[in-house]
Design an enzyme around this catalytic site. Structure first.
Site, short mmCIF file in Angstrom:
data_model
loop_
_atom_site.label_atom_id
_atom_site.label_comp_id
_atom_site.label_asym_id
_atom_site.label_seq_id
_atom_site.Cartn_x
_atom_site.Cartn_y
_atom_site.Cartn_z
N GLY B 69 1.01 -1.29 -0.03
CA GLY B 69 0.00 -0.15 0.00
C GLY B 69 0.70 1.29 -0.14
N ASN B 150 -8.20 4.06 8.07
CA ASN B 150 -7.64 2.76 8.68
C ASN B 150 -7.89 2.62 10.25
OD1 ASN B 150 -5.98 5.09 8.43
ND2 ASN B 150 -4.30 3.98 9.41
N GLN B 178 -7.73 -0.28 3.31
CA GLN B 178 -8.71 -0.81 4.48
C GLN B 178 -9.71 -1.31 3.55
OE1 GLN B 178 -8.12 -1.45 7.56
NE2 GLN B 178 -6.15 -0.59 7.35
N SER B 198 -3.31 -3.45 -0.71
CA SER B 198 -2.30 -4.23 -0.09
C SER B 198 -2.83 -5.53 0.18
CB SER B 198 -1.83 -3.23 1.21
OG SER B 198 -0.90 -4.05 1.73
N HIS B 200 -2.14 -7.91 2.12
CA HIS B 200 -2.01 -8.61 3.68
C HIS B 200 -3.19 -8.21 4.52
CE1 HIS B 200 -0.21 -5.41 6.45
NE2 HIS B 200 0.15 -4.80 5.13
N THR B 236 12.55 -7.69 -9.99
CA THR B 236 11.76 -8.84 -10.30
C THR B 236 10.47 -9.17 -9.53
OG1 THR B 236 14.00 -10.01 -10.74
CG2 THR B 236 11.86 -11.68 -10.14
N CYS B 323 5.40 4.67 16.18
CA CYS B 323 6.42 5.40 15.46
C CYS B 323 7.42 4.40 15.81
CB CYS B 323 6.90 6.38 16.56
SG CYS B 323 7.78 5.80 17.95
#
Lengths: 358, 383
Positions: B69, B150, B178, B198, B200, B236, B323
């Site tokens: 993402g 998110n 999300q 994204s 995952h 790749t 952070c």
């Protein structure tokens, strides 16, 4: 099984303390307090937090010791309660000891809150000092290794806190600690000791104060004890009592800062002899036993970290204030620093130096 | 362990895992190679591209594979900025509650001379289409508004935003990290010009994602090198992950109709349970909200302590962003919706999945209720 929260800085001392606590049979949780970001120290931000390498070292040791590990975000509290007070103190013409405020507000207050949340019975630090239980409660004593003794910065501990703190290094010398760390294969076994104030890594505290407060130091006069003007100074925050370097003043003898006059923005210059005082007022006194004495008490007192304790008498004037009188005058008793009272090996208490008298 | 941090990442689905396995053994070629092994890999890569394109109702040529993402967001913003600069348009409109992948890139673009307009976010957690319409200027080269937030899960009026952008001829990018796999997304119907997702976040593998860019948008490489991905993204291709992503996206989307009802039921039960805690405040609107997201502020406590207590009880939750050290940070999203600092400090995000059971919802409610009470008691005894 009792649980312990280990305050880990990423250095060899707290890493070894963590190992020893686990050896002693505690269920351990490791943690690091994140206290500031580079910007707070006036350093380039670079998008990273403070001392990230130290945090990664601490995390690596905790992983190696198979402990859960957390980083606590105490940046806001540190900024308000330690850096903020540090700046205020300098602007008021005193010379603070921020490590002591950090112990008081962060290590032994904020960290205790996290320990409560985690259900930890004990809090462990890598300080060199000893806590012993007697019939009448807990006593705080100097470390076995006089070269490393850090009892001075722990004078603020209360009975309740002493009952929950473990100091596993109190009976060890630094070489012994390094040896243990080496045996354990800790990456930081030979890491050098931390120096100076953590958020002023280059020692230029005036720059940090200016960056934090937005105040530009105001030039003013150097004066002698009689008020005669000797020259111009660069702003009060650049000076501390006892300072000799960087004054550029000639008075026929070596010239020292002997006082800071905040209302008139003047730096008072004198000779080495002018730096000696016999007594001072000590405020916000913590008396370790919890019962401040009514009568004057003979003790040995330290007025800064590296000062060898000297014979003195401490006399409470109210519940939190005491008059400290040395047998012999002491050099550069400095407002803002801590005065800590000992009875031999035992810490009786301490507080912040307010003002001095001859 | 109860895993309630699915907005951070999800477990790999068995279907995605199975789809990845051949690429660790029999299909081992490089899609750029001329030989048979390379061709087999290339076929698999293009098959995944076609399937993902179909999921978004677009064509394979509009799909570029990235590392996830963040990279997709950066490339979308950088590409639109480059096109804009060529045409003398140097304004980008976005919103204060975007992900750091967008906000930090906008900071960098501002340093490079772009004007950034950040739209406000309502207390309910929405960007207003009217605000957007009023903010678009002749020199606007991009609008970037996230599909769903998110931290607080609010689903933005993407259709209206897309229509306004189309009307003004301004490209519209949406960070759908999300939303993808959780909500149906038709990039054509919604007038989306660019979209980031994204793998995952919908039970695919970590380390891969997609940047959709409609025809006519010339992408600017942010990773330079070989000519992979039509020259849009060098390096790749991560074929096992891409195959896993395609399988996960298809599976997630196919399950939306039957799963959403159940998720809503569990999410709402969780929200109701936590609302019974005194001085608790749901962050973001209850309607137009991801069926997986629960976000609360609890007065008088620190979110960090709450997370620690939950972790000790085996409940994985979050308080927002972290952070570099891994410490919890005060949330810019909660500040954007007007939560005072004191309250924002006591935030908790729980994000469930279809794997979250009813029994787990009950355990979470009990654990949060007890922990908040404990922490408040502690604070009271100190003061």
């Amino acid at each position: 099984m009792k649980t312990a929260l280990i305050a880990m800085s990423g250095g060899v001392d707290s890493s070894t303390a963590a190992f020893l606590t686990r050896q002693a049979g505690y269920a351990c949780i490791g943690c690091t307090m994140q206290l500031y970001e580079n910007e707070d120290a006036g350093l380039p931000a670079e998008g990273t937090c403070c001392s990230l390498d130290d945090i990664e070292d601490a995390r690596a040791i905790a992983n190696r010791l198979n402990m859960p590990y957390y980083v606590f975000n105490f940046k806001e509290r540190f900024r308000e309660q330690v850096i903020g007070k540090f700046c205020r103190c300098y602007l008021e013409g005193r010379t603070p000891n921020p490590c002591i405020d950090c112990n008081r507000k962060l290590k032994f207050e904020a960290l205790f809150e996290r320990a409560d949340a985690l259900g930890c019975d004990k809090i462990v630090t890598g300080h060199y000092a000893r806590i012993e239980e007697t019939g009448q409660g807990y006593v705080l004593k100097r470390a076995a290794d006089p070269a490393k003794d850090q009892s001075y910065v722990l004078y603020m501990l209360t009975q309740a806190q002493l009952g929950r703190v473990l100091l596993p290094l109190g009976g060890l010398s630094k070489p012994q600690v390094r040896e243990i760390a080496e045996q354990q294969g800790f990456v930081n076994a030979h890491k050098s000791d931390s120096q100076d104030i953590c958020f002023v890594p280059d020692g230029d505290y005036a720059r940090v104060i200016c960056a934090q407060t937005g105040i530009t130091p105001k030039e003013g006069d150097f004066v002698d004890l009689q008020g005669n003007v000797l020259g111009r100074h660069a702003g009060l925050i650049h000076y501390t009592v006892g300072q000799r370097r960087g004054l550029g003043i000639a008075i026929g003898k070596p010239a020292y800062v002997v006082g800071l006059d905040v209302p008139q923005n003047r730096v008072i210059i004198g000779t080495n002899d002018d730096l000696f005082h016999r007594s001072c007022t000590v405020t916000d006194v913590n008396w370790i036993s919890g019962e401040p004495p009514q009568e004057p008490v003979r003790c040995q007192a330290k007025i800064r970290y590296r000062h060898p304790a000297q014979p003195a008498v401490v006399q409470f004037t109210d519940a939190h204030t005491a008059l400290l009188t040395f047998d012999a005058p002491q050099r550069a008793i400095t407002a803002g620093q801590a005065a800590v009272f000992y009875d031999g090996e035992t810490v009786l208490g301490g507080g912040e130096i307010k003002d001095t008298a001859r | 362990m109860i895993y309630a941090d699915n907005a951070a990442t999800t477990a790999l689905s068995p279907a995605a895992f199975r789809a990845m396995q051949p690429f660790f053994s029999e299909i081992c070629g490089n899609p750029s190679s001329l030989h048979a092994a390379g061709q087999a890999a290339k076929r698999a890569l293009e098959d995944a591209r076609a399937r993902i394109a179909h999921c978004l109702n677009t064509v394979p040529a509009c799909i570029t594979f990235t590392s996830g993402g963040t990279e997709s967001d950066v490339q979308a913003l950088r590409s639109a900025a480059a096109i804009g600069a060529k045409n003398g348009k140097r304004r980008i409109i976005s919103a204060a509650f975007e992900h750091h992948a967008v906000l930090r890139t906008l900071d960098a673009l501002a340093q490079e001379g772009f004007q950034i307009t950040l739209l406000p976010v309502s207390a309910e957690g929405f960007v207003s289409p009217d605000d957007l319409a009023a903010a678009i200027t002749a020199d606007t080269c991009l609008v970037s508004i996230m599909f769903a937030n998110n931290e607080i899960g609010t689903i933005q009026p993407v259709q209206e935003i897309g229509a306004i952008c189309r009307q003004h001829g301004v490209p519209f990018h949406t960070d759908a990290v999300q939303a993808a796999g959780h909500l149906p997304i038709d990039v054509q119907a919604l007038n989306i010009s660019m979209l980031s997702l994204s793998a995952h976040k919908f039970h695919g593998p970590k380390g891969t994602g997609v940047l959709f860019a409609e025809r006519g948008i010339r992408l600017k490489s942010v990773i330079t090198g070989g000519a992979q991905e039509r020259g849009n993204r060098a390096g790749t291709e991560n074929l096992p992950a891409i195959a896993g992503m395609a399988a996960a996206l298809e599976e997630s989307i196919s399950r939306i109709p039957q799963q959403t009802g159940l998720l809503l039921q569990r999410r709402n039960r969780l929200i109701e349970g936590l609302s019974r805690i005194p001085q608790s405040f749901l962050n973001g609107s209850l309607s137009d909200r991801l069926p997986t997201n629960v976000s609360f502020c609890f007065a008088g406590i620190e979110g960090e302590s709450l997370l620690l207590m939950l972790d000790r009880r085996g409940i994985c939750a979050s308080s927002g962003s972290a952070c570099a050290s891994g410490a919890a940070e005060p949330s810019h999203v909660l500040r954007a919706i007007g939560r005072p600092n004191e309250l924002a400090r006591g935030s908790l995000r729980l994000s469930i999945s279809a794997d979250t059971t009813d029994a787990e919802i009950g355990e979470i409610i009990a654990a949060v209720t007890e922990s908040v009470a404990f922490l408040r008691g502690m604070a009271a005894s100190v003061s």
